[in-house]
Scaffold this motif. Sequence first.
Motif, mmCIF file in Angstrom:
data_model
loop_
_atom_site.group_PDB
_atom_site.id
_atom_site.type_symbol
_atom_site.label_atom_id
_atom_site.label_comp_id
_atom_site.label_asym_id
_atom_site.label_seq_id
_atom_site.Cartn_x
_atom_site.Cartn_y
_atom_site.Cartn_z
ATOM 1 N N PRO A 140 13.154 -8.557 -0.695
ATOM 2 C CA PRO A 140 12.651 -7.522 -1.672
ATOM 3 C C PRO A 140 13.790 -6.244 -1.145
ATOM 4 O O PRO A 140 14.018 -5.259 -1.933
ATOM 5 N N LEU A 190 8.509 1.853 4.517
ATOM 6 C CA LEU A 190 8.857 0.701 3.623
ATOM 7 C C LEU A 190 8.788 -0.384 4.225
ATOM 8 O O LEU A 190 7.967 -1.453 3.965
ATOM 9 N N THR A 222 2.352 -6.531 3.674
ATOM 10 C CA THR A 222 2.178 -7.249 2.444
ATOM 11 C C THR A 222 2.494 -8.708 2.310
ATOM 12 O O THR A 222 1.745 -9.633 2.133
ATOM 13 N N LEU A 223 3.881 -8.938 2.942
ATOM 14 C CA LEU A 223 4.316 -10.404 2.470
ATOM 15 C C LEU A 223 3.614 -11.259 3.574
ATOM 16 O O LEU A 223 3.715 -12.433 3.284
ATOM 17 N N GLN A 272 5.406 -1.391 5.242
ATOM 18 C CA GLN A 272 4.528 -1.948 4.301
ATOM 19 C C GLN A 272 4.816 -3.086 3.714
ATOM 20 O O GLN A 272 3.924 -3.985 3.374
ATOM 21 N N LEU A 273 6.079 -3.201 3.600
ATOM 22 C CA LEU A 273 6.661 -4.658 2.956
ATOM 23 C C LEU A 273 6.261 -5.930 3.978
ATOM 24 O O LEU A 273 5.676 -6.678 3.582
ATOM 25 N N GLU A 279 0.704 -11.500 4.557
ATOM 26 C CA GLU A 279 -0.255 -11.920 3.851
ATOM 27 C C GLU A 279 -0.330 -13.405 3.332
ATOM 28 O O GLU A 279 -1.306 -14.150 3.587
ATOM 29 N N GLY A 280 0.612 -13.550 2.531
ATOM 30 C CA GLY A 280 0.697 -14.888 1.987
ATOM 31 C C GLY A 280 1.438 -15.860 2.744
ATOM 32 O O GLY A 280 1.493 -17.072 2.362
#
Lengths: 210, 210, 210, 210
Positions: free
Chosen positions: B173, B190, B197-198, B193-194, B200-201
Amino acid sequence: MNSLAASHPSPEVPVRGRPRSEAVERAIIDGTMRLLEEGVPLAELSIERIARTAGVGKATIYRRWRGKEELLVDVVRSVEPADPELPGTSLRDDLVVLLEALRRRGLANRTSAILHNAHAQMKTSPRIWNAYHNAVIAPRRRLGLEVLRRGQQEGELRADIDLELAHDIVLGPMLVRSLLHPDAELPEGLAEQLVDTLLEGLRPVSSPTG
Amino acid sequence: MNSLAASHPSPEVPVRGRPRSEAVERAIIDGTMRLLEEGVPLAELSIERIARTAGVGKATIYRRWRGKEELLVDVVRSVEPADPELPGTSLRDDLVVLLEALRRRGLANRTSAILHNAHAQMKTSPRIWNAYHNAVIAPRRRLGLEVLRRGQQEGELRADIDLELAHDIVLGPMLVRSLLHPDAELPEGLAEQLVDTLLEGLRPVSSPTG
Amino acid sequence: MNSLAASHPSPEVPVRGRPRSEAVERAIIDGTMRLLEEGVPLAELSIERIARTAGVGKATIYRRWRGKEELLVDVVRSVEPADPELPGTSLRDDLVVLLEALRRRGLANRTSAILHNAHAQMKTSPRIWNAYHNAVIAPRRRLGLEVLRRGQQEGELRADIDLELAHDIVLGPMLVRSLLHPDAELPEGLAEQLVDTLLEGLRPVSSPTG
Amino acid sequence: MNSLAASHPSPEVPVRGRPRSEAVERAIIDGTMRLLEEGVPLAELSIERIARTAGVGKATIYRRWRGKEELLVDVVRSVEPADPELPGTSLRDDLVVLLEALRRRGLANRTSAILHNAHAQMKTSPRIWNAYHNAVIAPRRRLGLEVLRRGQQEGELRADIDLELAHDIVLGPMLVRSLLHPDAELPEGLAEQLVDTLLEGLRPVSSPTG
DNA sequence: GCCTAACCGAGACGGTACGTCACGTCTTTTA
DNA sequence: TAAAAGACGTGACGTACCGTCTCGGTTAGGC
């Protein structure tokens, strides 16, 4: 047809003189494609050679495009696959289709050796890059954003996430694979695997789909 | 110093005649950089012009590099920022540092207008691209993979995930943002945040760290 | 009107279709003259430019002349001064008038800078040169020869002299001055001075006129 | 060697870089001559073709001459016959030799079809014409004037005649024959015949030679 | 009062040459 | 032997004209 040249006068102005031949336009683009397919390195792709291949005068090319780069934009556009048909059944399904199209495009470019680097060449001028961006990249991005927006409305995506960010998160990995790492694998199930993994971090906290 | 040219004879063979001047080598690279900084478009960067700028004969350049592209590899390498210092406290912290370095690099390239597209230019030849890949991209990728491998060992990353895939998921990303969308934002938080978020999976299903 | 192109079909064949416009023909010749008067060098006189100046399509010019040189023949002819009026009182007087016309023509070409070299340009093709020769030079020469023939009959010229040779002897000096030595003087009394000097060697041995 | 280009730097300045090859210079001039001898029309004599014939790059020609016309000056000079040897026995004998050289030159140009019109072509630019005039025409004229001046001192020529005028009177007829009337005859005894006829009007009134 | 053929302007078309520039190699002198 | 300088053959650049060819539209008879 051209994305940069002012292709046609305003409709009120009657056409003066002999009109430009569409057949010639096709011959130029097709000839350029043929050269690329034959493995001619981009650095050896001169206007002169394209004209020779297409059986066309140099001036005829310059009448339509301002230079090699602008011509390349239209050549690339002419082989860019059409937008994929979206099933619309769910966010996940739509994203899988988008990524699958991207994967296939990466495979095609790799095997046919076309456009492998034409895309890179176009970055030499901001003007050209903008044209390519507007004609090819931006519409794809808009499509992806639209899919994500719908998914967010349907509650399949966290409401607090920025859509632009979500787009890069979902599309970025596949793009990086196909653009930067020409020898990276793009196996069959990759699109599904990526979507399933990535949506994990993007789903609403208490997801209805679990 | 050169990454492509066989720069020096093997050390046992005593140097015959006048030795190559290192000052000249620096002058060439610095002169090229100066031209790029002055906004000279990459397409107008000729060996002839570089030689003129550096006050050097053309043959002196060709004695060291095989052409403009190979010279560019060394020029880009010379301004490539050093690998960031990794805290090593956790997978998340390390990844944040890596992405933050990437974000800053993107910002630098955008503002200084240097190397904005030199990177793209180098794709015109597979040989050059490989050299650049080996000298710049591959080490970064190895570093990222190493971080992920350690995280997997520590149980901070799902054991069943392919590390290469995880790498593209995390780095993709940010890369897409800085390479493909020159006008995309790269705001301060950024990187964090990335990563948040990432991951998580990518975390183990029932993560001990929560 | 044209001296080279078969301008019109034979009169028996009735004219079919729209007849050629004489106004257009004049516009082309006048436009060419205007360009020459404005000091446009002969080398920059292209059919394209003439058409632009005359507000005329290129094909309209090619319908009338086979190329630039043939057009030039007609342009030069259109400004060539008319044959001078001969007094007929004596060989000497006629020759003085002929040479004076030549002197004035030389002066005109020098000052107006027109046709200074158009005459030379037409030598590039034997075909064109012949046309110019037939249309302009030969009639003048015939006129001069006729004057000399009459003089010989009247006993003002040696009977044993070749008329062609006598012509070159009388006309040659003035022509050389005006054609080869653009900065040579062409003063007022030159014609009379030349004739009086040259006739000296051409008179009959014991001339009755003294 | 070149009559227009600044051929060599001043001798104090040491030669820097690879010196210009004299062999190349000869190859260019000889190649142009060969083309002219083969009957290539002057209008088809392009720099491109000359370069191809001489096996030389276009830039190598442009490095020495500013264009086709300037090159032609040197080509013509290279085949211009040397000044004839003057006997010096009398004005008449010297003039006969001068005119005979002119006659032979006219014959040569006619038969070999060389330079037939190159001379005319050079009038397209005043600059070129001046160069040709200074290099070829003016020296010849100076030589003729010198002969006449000596004759005048020796009393073989009227003292009151302008030498420039006398020159045109003597040389003009032969020049006109060979330049303007390509099909005029130039028979063997022409030079003597002309001189004998023309001197008639130029001798002192009560000539010692009678 | 149409019909038809040629004319007219405009400008596209395949070419050729222009004069410039950069390529990568070579030949000088100087260090 | 390296280095600066610059000549060299090669070939592409982008422009200008060449002479030919469509276009839409005009302008004259001949029917």
